[in-house]
Design an enzyme around this catalytic site. Structure first.
Site, PDB file in Angstrom:
ATOM      1  N   ARG A  86       0.784  -1.244   0.000  1.00 57.98           N
ATOM      2  CA  ARG A  86       0.000   0.000   0.000  1.00 57.98           C
ATOM      3  C   ARG A  86       0.810   1.285   0.000  1.00 57.98           C
ATOM      4  O   ARG A  86       0.272   2.338  -0.279  1.00 57.98           O
ATOM      5  CB  ARG A  86      -0.952  -0.003   1.202  1.00 57.98           C
ATOM      6  CG  ARG A  86      -2.118  -0.934   0.987  1.00 57.98           C
ATOM      7  CD  ARG A  86      -2.886  -1.141   2.253  1.00 57.98           C
ATOM      8  NE  ARG A  86      -2.009  -1.800   3.210  1.00 57.98           N
ATOM      9  CZ  ARG A  86      -2.423  -2.291   4.375  1.00 57.98           C
ATOM     10  NH1 ARG A  86      -3.673  -2.178   4.732  1.00 57.98           N
ATOM     11  NH2 ARG A  86      -1.566  -2.882   5.183  1.00 57.98           N
ATOM     12  N   ARG A 146      -5.353  -1.952  -6.450  1.00 61.53           N
ATOM     13  CA  ARG A 146      -6.210  -2.377  -5.338  1.00 61.53           C
ATOM     14  C   ARG A 146      -7.578  -1.704  -5.381  1.00 61.53           C
ATOM     15  O   ARG A 146      -8.560  -2.230  -4.850  1.00 61.53           O
ATOM     16  CB  ARG A 146      -5.535  -2.062  -3.999  1.00 61.53           C
ATOM     17  CG  ARG A 146      -4.869  -3.216  -3.351  1.00 61.53           C
ATOM     18  CD  ARG A 146      -5.828  -4.302  -2.882  1.00 61.53           C
ATOM     19  NE  ARG A 146      -6.178  -4.167  -1.480  1.00 61.53           N
ATOM     20  CZ  ARG A 146      -7.416  -4.082  -1.022  1.00 61.53           C
ATOM     21  NH1 ARG A 146      -8.423  -4.098  -1.862  1.00 61.53           N
ATOM     22  NH2 ARG A 146      -7.651  -3.986   0.257  1.00 61.53           N
ATOM     23  N   ASP A 202      -0.361 -14.096  -0.314  1.00 63.55           N
ATOM     24  CA  ASP A 202      -0.440 -13.916   1.139  1.00 63.55           C
ATOM     25  C   ASP A 202      -0.283 -15.264   1.819  1.00 63.55           C
ATOM     26  O   ASP A 202      -0.689 -16.289   1.264  1.00 63.55           O
ATOM     27  CB  ASP A 202      -1.784 -13.292   1.537  1.00 63.55           C
ATOM     28  CG  ASP A 202      -1.719 -12.771   2.966  1.00 63.55           C
ATOM     29  OD1 ASP A 202      -1.295 -11.616   3.147  1.00 63.55           O
ATOM     30  OD2 ASP A 202      -2.046 -13.529   3.900  1.00 63.55           O
ATOM     31  N   TYR A 235      -3.394 -18.164  13.218  1.00 66.85           N
ATOM     32  CA  TYR A 235      -4.562 -17.508  12.591  1.00 66.85           C
ATOM     33  C   TYR A 235      -5.778 -18.427  12.628  1.00 66.85           C
ATOM     34  O   TYR A 235      -6.896 -17.989  12.887  1.00 66.85           O
ATOM     35  CB  TYR A 235      -4.254 -17.093  11.149  1.00 66.85           C
ATOM     36  CG  TYR A 235      -3.418 -15.839  11.083  1.00 66.85           C
ATOM     37  CD1 TYR A 235      -4.008 -14.583  11.220  1.00 66.85           C
ATOM     38  CD2 TYR A 235      -2.050 -15.894  10.920  1.00 66.85           C
ATOM     39  CE1 TYR A 235      -3.243 -13.424  11.187  1.00 66.85           C
ATOM     40  CE2 TYR A 235      -1.272 -14.746  10.883  1.00 66.85           C
ATOM     41  CZ  TYR A 235      -1.872 -13.515  11.019  1.00 66.85           C
ATOM     42  OH  TYR A 235      -1.118 -12.375  10.997  1.00 66.85           O
TER      43      TYR A 235
HETATM   44  O1  CP3 Z   1       6.399  -9.307   0.816  1.00 61.89           O
HETATM   45  C1  CP3 Z   1       5.745  -9.089  -0.222  1.00 61.89           C
HETATM   46  O2  CP3 Z   1       5.876  -8.030  -0.897  1.00 61.89           O
HETATM   47  C2  CP3 Z   1       4.835 -10.171  -0.769  1.00 61.89           C
HETATM   48  C3  CP3 Z   1       3.476 -10.084  -0.383  1.00 61.89           C
HETATM   49  C4  CP3 Z   1       3.052 -10.472   1.011  1.00 61.89           C
HETATM   50  C5  CP3 Z   1       1.825 -10.030   1.563  1.00 61.89           C
HETATM   51  N1  CP3 Z   1       1.641 -10.657   2.754  1.00 61.89           N
HETATM   52  C6  CP3 Z   1       0.923  -9.080   0.928  1.00 61.89           C
HETATM   53  C7  CP3 Z   1      -0.100  -8.367   1.742  1.00 61.89           C
HETATM   54  C8  CP3 Z   1       3.624 -11.344   1.944  1.00 61.89           C
HETATM   55  C9  CP3 Z   1       4.973 -12.061   1.882  1.00 61.89           C
HETATM   56  C10 CP3 Z   1       2.719 -11.445   3.021  1.00 61.89           C
HETATM   57  C11 CP3 Z   1       2.970 -12.313   4.182  1.00 61.89           C
HETATM   58  C12 CP3 Z   1       2.049 -12.246   5.317  1.00 61.89           C
HETATM   59  N2  CP3 Z   1       0.688 -12.086   5.303  1.00 61.89           N
HETATM   60  C13 CP3 Z   1       2.448 -12.423   6.651  1.00 61.89           C
HETATM   61  C14 CP3 Z   1       3.847 -12.728   7.102  1.00 61.89           C
HETATM   62  C15 CP3 Z   1       4.700 -11.537   7.028  1.00 61.89           C
HETATM   63  C16 CP3 Z   1       4.317 -10.474   7.988  1.00 61.89           C
HETATM   64  O3  CP3 Z   1       4.010  -9.381   7.525  1.00 61.89           O
HETATM   65  O4  CP3 Z   1       4.389 -10.784   9.177  1.00 61.89           O
HETATM   66  C17 CP3 Z   1       1.307 -12.313   7.457  1.00 61.89           C
HETATM   67  C18 CP3 Z   1       1.253 -12.409   8.958  1.00 61.89           C
HETATM   68  C19 CP3 Z   1       0.201 -12.123   6.594  1.00 61.89           C
HETATM   69  C20 CP3 Z   1      -1.219 -12.018   6.960  1.00 61.89           C
HETATM   70  C21 CP3 Z   1      -1.780 -10.702   6.624  1.00 61.89           C
HETATM   71  N3  CP3 Z   1      -1.963 -10.243   5.336  1.00 61.89           N
HETATM   72  C22 CP3 Z   1      -2.244  -9.725   7.514  1.00 61.89           C
HETATM   73  C23 CP3 Z   1      -2.196  -9.831   9.023  1.00 61.89           C
HETATM   74  C24 CP3 Z   1      -2.720  -8.667   6.739  1.00 61.89           C
HETATM   75  C25 CP3 Z   1      -3.425  -7.448   7.232  1.00 61.89           C
HETATM   76  C26 CP3 Z   1      -2.505  -6.469   7.817  1.00 61.89           C
HETATM   77  C27 CP3 Z   1      -2.200  -5.414   6.822  1.00 61.89           C
HETATM   78  O5  CP3 Z   1      -1.023  -5.024   6.720  1.00 61.89           O
HETATM   79  O6  CP3 Z   1      -3.152  -4.949   6.203  1.00 61.89           O
HETATM   80  C28 CP3 Z   1      -2.496  -8.984   5.374  1.00 61.89           C
HETATM   81  C29 CP3 Z   1      -2.810  -8.159   4.210  1.00 61.89           C
HETATM   82  C30 CP3 Z   1      -1.760  -7.946   3.194  1.00 61.89           C
HETATM   83  N4  CP3 Z   1      -0.883  -8.899   2.742  1.00 61.89           N
HETATM   84  C31 CP3 Z   1      -1.534  -6.737   2.448  1.00 61.89           C
HETATM   85  C32 CP3 Z   1      -0.508  -7.004   1.554  1.00 61.89           C
HETATM   86  C33 CP3 Z   1       0.058  -6.071   0.508  1.00 61.89           C
HETATM   87  C34 CP3 Z   1      -2.331  -5.443   2.592  1.00 61.89           C
HETATM   88  C35 CP3 Z   1      -3.689  -5.723   2.069  1.00 61.89           C
HETATM   89  C36 CP3 Z   1      -4.331  -4.611   1.311  1.00 61.89           C
HETATM   90  O7  CP3 Z   1      -3.935  -4.283   0.191  1.00 61.89           O
HETATM   91  O8  CP3 Z   1      -5.333  -4.100   1.832  1.00 61.89           O
END
Ligand code: CP3
Length: 344
Positions: A30, A39, A75, A152
């Site tokens: 984002r 998005r 994700d 989760y």
């Molecule tokens: O690293 C990268 O660029 C690749 C993409 C990636 C995403 N999530 C995209 C994402 C990766 C490697 C992840 C891993 C992920 N997802 C983890 C482990 C890494 C970490 O950050 O601890 C976890 C715990 C998740 C689960 C997850 N996904 C959560 C808790 C959330 C919500 C929190 C938030 O930041 O909004 C997401 C959403 C998410 N995953 C977004 C992105 C770009 C944001 C979503 C959006 O566009 O609204």
């Protein structure tokens, strides 16, 4: 340059590199206007499951930042959806699991998953990205480690204290073993599918394992993370990452991985010395530093590079993902600074 001579892959194998390779967790996301524009047209899960759009997002930071590796846009929770648990990403609150898993009966009710079919969209994204990259930089695939995925599933969403997860692992060891075994098998198949589609390195995200004591990590987590890592296609570097893991790093190393991911709560130099020079390390700038001035970013990068002192096997990264408030210019500056200072 042949792929295997890419600085990122050399560093994973602890070979010398002309400069320190850098990529960033959540390098697509984002904070980038290009991401926000896409998005606006897709829901988050919809975006992850659309190979053309997910490939575009994967490539955005490669074009814009000059990083030394691409990370697949997906994700860690995607792999849970086919279990029939009702995964939803709500705006503001993050992920929700509508039918959490809190007993052996709940584990037994989970749908069986044929990874190749259920996650074919992700493998297709890998193929599209590989074609578009044409060998410019390697592509990293990833998955959640069993513990972080289980947290989760049990909590039903993000958590601070992980109380339900910790109760289940202690009070219902058979349920915990059944759940962690299922997750280990699915995860190994999922990661191997990404490798078969072309991923050249993989990262196992155990983001929340740092909530556990070393003894709990040893008993309830290490056997399953090891089971995943041992089943992965040989020859592909594995990065094993978690946060808050200062007291767990020796256990993470014992579970496996060619590269251990460090967050910013540890001093990279002495921590690497303690871990031993038979592993590479990745890290470990506090992602919040990217919100400070470029002068401050330069100072903090200098500190990390000085502490590493050109030991082969360092992959520069943040200690966790890029914050959404981060100015894109600062991220570009970071990548340039790492390249400039490490090439001296
Ligand atoms: O690293 C990268 O660029 C690749 C993409 C990636 C995403 N999530 C995209 C994402 C990766 C490697 C992840 C891993 C992920 N997802 C983890 C482990 C890494 C970490 O950050 O601890 C976890 C715990 C998740 C689960 C997850 N996904 C959560 C808790 C959330 C919500 C929190 C938030 O930041 O909004 C997401 C959403 C998410 N995953 C977004 C992105 C770009 C944001 C979503 C959006 O566009 O609204």
């Amino acid at each position: 340059m042949t792929d295997s001579a890419a600085p990122f892959l050399l560093a994973c194998r602890r070979e010398a590199t002309p400069f320190t390779p850098v990529w960033l967790m959540r390098q697509a996301g984002r904070y980038m206007p290009e991401y926000r524009a896409l998005r606006a047209r897709y829901g988050f899960l919809e975006l992850c499951k659309n190979p053309e759009a997910a490939a575009e997002v994967t490539l955005q930071p490669v074009e814009r930042l000059g990083v030394d590796a691409a990370i697949l846009f997906a994700d860690i929770l995607l792999v849970l959806e086919p279990l029939g648990i009702g995964l939803e990403f709500t705006t503001g609150d993050g992920p929700r699991i509508h039918r959490p898993v809190r007993s052996l009966a709940d584990v037994e009710r989970l749908d069986s998953v044929a990874v190749d079919e259920a996650l074919s969209c992700v493998f297709e994204t890998v193929r599209l990205v590989k074609k578009a990259l044409a060998g410019r930089v390697p592509l990293i695939g990833f998955a959640g480690a069993p513990f972080t995925l289980a947290s989760y599933l049990v909590e039903g969403g993000p958590s601070r204290e992980f109380l339900l997860t910790k109760c289940l692992m202690r009070d219902e060891p058979a349920a915990w073993d059944a759940l962690m075994s299922r997750l280990s098998d699915i995860t190994a198949g999922y990661v191997n599918g990404q490798i078969a589609a072309g991923a050249q390195a993989v990262q196992l995200f155990d983001s929340w394992v740092g909530t556990l004591s070393p003894a709990d990590s040893r008993d309830f987590v290490v056997p399953y993370s090891r089971r995943v890592i041992q089943r992965l296609t040989p020859g592909i570097p594995v990065i094993h990452f978690g946060t808050g893991t200062a007291g767990l790093l020796h256990l993470m190393k014992a579970a496996g991985g060619d590269v251990i991911g460090l967050d910013w709560r540890v001093e990279i130099g002495p921590t690497w010395t303690r871990l031993g020079d038979d592993v590479a390390v990745q890290g470990n700038l506090d992602p919040a530093v990217l919100l400070a001035s470029i002068g401050e970013i330069r100072r903090r990068v200098t500190e990390i590079l000085d502490a590493v002192a050109k030991r082969p096997g360092h992959v520069f990264n943040l200690g966790h993902g890029v914050h959404k408030e981060t100015p894109v210019d600062h991220v570009i500056a970071l990548v340039d600074i790492v390249h400039e200072l490490s090439a001296r």
